[in-house]
Design a protein around this motif. Structure first.
Motif, PDB file in Angstrom:
ATOM      1  N   THR A 228       6.075   1.135   6.985  1.00 17.57           N
ATOM      2  CA  THR A 228       7.576   1.381   7.167  1.00 17.57           C
ATOM      3  C   THR A 228       7.668   2.683   7.737  1.00 17.57           C
ATOM      4  O   THR A 228       6.585   3.259   8.408  1.00 17.57           O
ATOM      5  CB  THR A 228       7.953   1.544   5.936  1.00 17.57           C
ATOM      6  N   SER A 229       8.714   3.192   7.985  1.00 18.40           N
ATOM      7  CA  SER A 229       8.919   4.451   8.861  1.00 18.40           C
ATOM      8  C   SER A 229       8.273   5.519   7.783  1.00 18.40           C
ATOM      9  O   SER A 229       8.351   5.754   6.761  1.00 18.40           O
ATOM     10  CB  SER A 229      10.554   4.661   8.888  1.00 18.40           C
TER      11      SER A 229
ATOM     12  N   SER B  94       8.417  -7.164   2.522  1.00 17.48           N
ATOM     13  CA  SER B  94       9.583  -6.549   2.261  1.00 17.48           C
ATOM     14  C   SER B  94       9.983  -5.612   3.442  1.00 17.48           C
ATOM     15  O   SER B  94       8.997  -4.998   4.104  1.00 17.48           O
ATOM     16  CB  SER B  94       9.504  -5.540   1.123  1.00 17.48           C
ATOM     17  N   ASP B  95      11.338  -5.650   3.881  1.00 17.46           N
ATOM     18  CA  ASP B  95      12.016  -4.879   5.045  1.00 17.46           C
ATOM     19  C   ASP B  95      13.113  -4.565   4.752  1.00 17.46           C
ATOM     20  O   ASP B  95      13.889  -5.359   3.910  1.00 17.46           O
ATOM     21  CB  ASP B  95      11.597  -5.599   6.311  1.00 17.46           C
ATOM     22  N   VAL B  96      13.447  -3.524   5.026  1.00 13.14           N
ATOM     23  CA  VAL B  96      15.069  -3.032   4.982  1.00 13.14           C
ATOM     24  C   VAL B  96      15.988  -4.085   5.704  1.00 13.14           C
ATOM     25  O   VAL B  96      17.135  -4.265   5.537  1.00 13.14           O
ATOM     26  CB  VAL B  96      15.433  -1.665   5.586  1.00 13.14           C
ATOM     27  N   LYS B  97      15.474  -4.751   6.792  1.00 14.71           N
ATOM     28  CA  LYS B  97      16.121  -5.612   7.494  1.00 14.71           C
ATOM     29  C   LYS B  97      15.530  -7.179   6.885  1.00 14.71           C
ATOM     30  O   LYS B  97      14.586  -7.614   7.245  1.00 14.71           O
ATOM     31  CB  LYS B  97      15.963  -5.777   8.918  1.00 14.71           C
TER      32      LYS B  97
ATOM     33  N   THR C 156       9.394   7.153   4.636  1.00 10.81           N
ATOM     34  CA  THR C 156       9.086   6.684   3.360  1.00 10.81           C
ATOM     35  C   THR C 156       7.940   6.627   2.866  1.00 10.81           C
ATOM     36  O   THR C 156       7.629   6.266   1.816  1.00 10.81           O
ATOM     37  CB  THR C 156       9.444   5.060   3.403  1.00 10.81           C
TER      38      THR C 156
ATOM     39  N   SER D 243      12.232  -7.544  -2.537  1.00 13.68           N
ATOM     40  CA  SER D 243      12.547  -6.177  -2.503  1.00 13.68           C
ATOM     41  C   SER D 243      11.219  -5.534  -2.584  1.00 13.68           C
ATOM     42  O   SER D 243      10.291  -5.960  -3.115  1.00 13.68           O
ATOM     43  CB  SER D 243      13.699  -5.678  -3.508  1.00 13.68           C
TER      44      SER D 243
END
Length: 330
Positions: free
Chosen positions: A69-70, A32-35, A73, A52
């Motif tokens: 992730t960043s 899963s990734d925001v992109k 988060t 998701s």
């Protein structure tokens, strides 16, 4: 076989994907990734599916998640994953806020689900050998630790602005290394820092060059040196002086070839960046996570370890701000 979901398909997520898929006891099943396109691309490479975060955590066939992730988060995802019953390996730091990290520890601990923080340098074979030799008493009583960590070049200022600062983003690895080798938290931290590599870093409210001195209850001392610029490569060294000798772990060089002539002796430069320098450590770290789950043992790097390093980073940042020693409050 540990079935794993990967949160984050960026640079470090791709490193972790290699190790998850390359370990005979784990398999990468979801990404899963925001992109979305990044998640799709990485998933295809490993025969996984893109999804998701919510779908990943709801999938009862997934045993564990790796959070890459960043930083902003991390705490939320640790809490959500442990609440869903998924074992967690999360990249450092736990959070940029010590208070938020403590809340995360409380909530995650209540679930009883194992969490490991990704301080991969503990698993570097050379640093681990220093720790093992010190613990075996090979240099007597450890007295003075020196940790050097210089990046080859500073990151973009856009990254600096969201990183949490040098002490939380970069030196936090070295704080954990000090805890690992010394086997205890320091009582006080004194830090100095300045922006001499790139004035833009200073204007963004951060430093790019810093030295921290830590004192322990039993009188021992540790020193950490950080710089965002070492033009010759990624400089990563540890030196531990004891009552009966010295242990040191030097840089890993790009080549073992050296040349000696009448003009002098030359050798290879240090490997250029962390991906090259610590690739082996990332693989050993993942193997340790898988083994701990299989054996039902405590994680080798706990969520509390992550909070301890963050507390030291906050103390260092405050010390640099006020120009005085600060007591570490975990």
């Amino acid at each position: 076989m540990l079935r794993v979901g990967l949160l984050g398909a960026g640079r470090i997520g791709q490193v972790h994907a290699v190790n998850i898929a390359g370990n005979a006891r784990s398999s990468l099943v979801a990404v899963s990734d925001v992109k979305a396109e990044a998640a799709d691309s990485l998933a295809v490479m490993y025969g996984a599916y893109a999804c998701s975060i919510e779908d990943m955590l709801a999938d009862e066939g997934i045993d564990a998640v790796l959070i890459a992730t960043s930083t902003d988060t991390h705490s939320d995802l640790i809490e959500a994953a442990t609440a869903a019953g998924k074992a967690v390996l999360c990249e450092k730091p736990v959070d940029l806020s010590l208070e938020r990290a403590r809340t995360c520890l409380e909530k995650a601990s209540a679930t009883g689900v194992p969490v490991m923080i990704g301080f991969n340098r503990r698993f570097d074979p050379n640093f681990a050998a220093v720790k093992a030799a010190a613990d075996a008493g090979e240099i007597g009583r450890s007295e003075l630790l020196s940790v050097t960590s210089f990046d080859p070049a500073p990151p973009p200022v856009s990254y600096i602005k969201v990183s949490g600062g040098l002490f939380r983003d970069m030196m936090i690895h070295d704080f954990d290394m000090a805890n690992f080798i010394m086997g205890a938290l320091p009582e006080k931290i004194m830090a100095v820092g300045s922006s001499i590599v790139d004035p833009e870093i200073g204007r963004a409210g951060d430093v790019d060059t810093a030295v921290v001195t830590m004192t322990y209850a039993d009188g021992r001392i540790a020193v950490i040196r950080n710089s965002r610029r070492a033009v010759y490569g990624y400089d990563q060294r540890v030196e531990l002086l004891g009552s009966e000798g010295l242990l040191s772990a030097d840089n890993i060089l790009e080549t073992t070839v050296s040349k000696a002539t009448k003009d002098g002796v030359t050798s290879g430069k240090p490997e250029f960046f962390f991906l090259e320098r610590y690739m082996r450590a990332y693989a050993v770290e993942w193997a340790a996570f898988v083994e701990a789950i299989a054996a039902g043992e405590e994680m080798p790097v706990t969520l509390q370890d992550g909070i301890s390093a963050l507390a030291m980073a906050e103390a260092a940042a405050e010390s640099a701000r006020i120009g005085a020693p600060v007591t570490v409050a975990v």
